[in-house]
Scaffold this motif. Structure first.
Motif, PDB file in Angstrom:
ATOM      1  N   ASN A 266       5.034   0.338  -5.402  1.00  0.00           N
ATOM      2  CA  ASN A 266       4.178  -0.248  -6.209  1.00  0.00           C
ATOM      3  C   ASN A 266       2.630   0.120  -6.182  1.00  0.00           C
TER       4      ASN A 266
ATOM      5  N   VAL B  49       6.821  -8.247  -3.875  1.00  0.00           N
ATOM      6  CA  VAL B  49       6.856  -6.493  -4.185  1.00  0.00           C
ATOM      7  C   VAL B  49       7.836  -6.571  -5.412  1.00  0.00           C
ATOM      8  N   LYS B  50       7.584  -5.837  -6.232  1.00  0.00           N
ATOM      9  CA  LYS B  50       8.572  -5.198  -7.324  1.00  0.00           C
ATOM     10  C   LYS B  50       9.660  -4.557  -6.946  1.00  0.00           C
TER      11      LYS B  50
END
Length: 229
Positions: free
Chosen positions: A118, A95-96
């Motif tokens: 996200n 994930v960011k």
């Protein structure tokens, strides 16, 4: 004669062994992991019973160590994020970082919250916080379900809820849930958008959303909404 007797004896032993193995296979469970969990405070006559049972058997939602589920307990935004991300089978590892000041990478639900952000399903507040410990409102769960399950958003039209109007940002999301038979409101004439979502209610909301969008792994039988959510 001795050879014949020996052959017959070996044949009997082979058949007996085969039968024993066959019986062993026949009595083995087909899917030992697909077990329904039972909770001390969730009975079959409660309207969220099937929802809780389905989600818990799939590891999407869990109970407490004392064997209870506590369906009437309000659910936090962080815990709701975990449950919803699991229901949607999102990647919570790669994930960011959404950059919330109150959700560090060390937060137990960081990956679940980040995955939903996200995917464009949830967002934080203007001050760059997520408020993970705050309770989730019914207005927000309506938006999350519509976006998460990719439902076609419908314009406010035939809602029976007198506390919902077209000036509210969440009106169309609630209309979408109502049109898809995912909610019946807190009462027949009110939705109470700012009220908090309970654990029993979020189970019902998710389970009904799965059924409405044909994403439920069950048998797809028709269902009837009983109670209010």
């Amino acid at each position: 004669m001795k050879k014949h007797n020996l052959y017959a004896k070996l044949l009997k032993l082979t058949v007996a062994a085969s039968l024993a193995i066959g019986v062993s296979f026949a009595t083995a469970p087909i899917n030992s992991e697909a077990k329904e969990k039972s909770f001390s405070d969730v009975s079959v006559d409660q309207h969220f019973y099937e929802s809780v049972t389905s989600l818990s058997s799939r590891g999407i939602i869990n109970g407490y160590e004392d064997g209870s589920f506590r369906p009437g307990k309000n659910i936090s935004r962080a815990h709701a994020a975990k449950i919803i991300s699991l229901a949607l089978d999102l990647d919570t590892v790669n994930v960011k970082n959404p950059g919330f000041t109150d959700v560090p990478k060390s937060h137990p639900y960081y990956g679940h919250i980040a995955a939903l952000v996200n995917a464009g399903i949830i967002k934080g507040y203007d001050n760059n916080t997520f408020k993970p410990t705050a309770n989730l409102t019914r207005a927000h769960i309506a938006q999350i379900l519509v976006l998460g399950f990719d439902m076609e958003k419908q314009k406010l039209s035939n809602l029976p809820f007198k506390d919902i109007n077209n000036k509210q940002w969440y009106a169309d999301y609630i209309q979408t849930l109502y049109s898809n038979e995912i909610t019946t409101g807190k009462t027949a004439t009110t939705f109470e958008a700012n009220s908090f979502v309970t654990r029993g209610q979020i189970a019902s909301f998710i389970y009904r959303s799965e059924l409405a969008t044909n994403q439920n792994p069950g048998n797809g039988e028709d269902f009837e909404i009983i109670g209010v959510d």
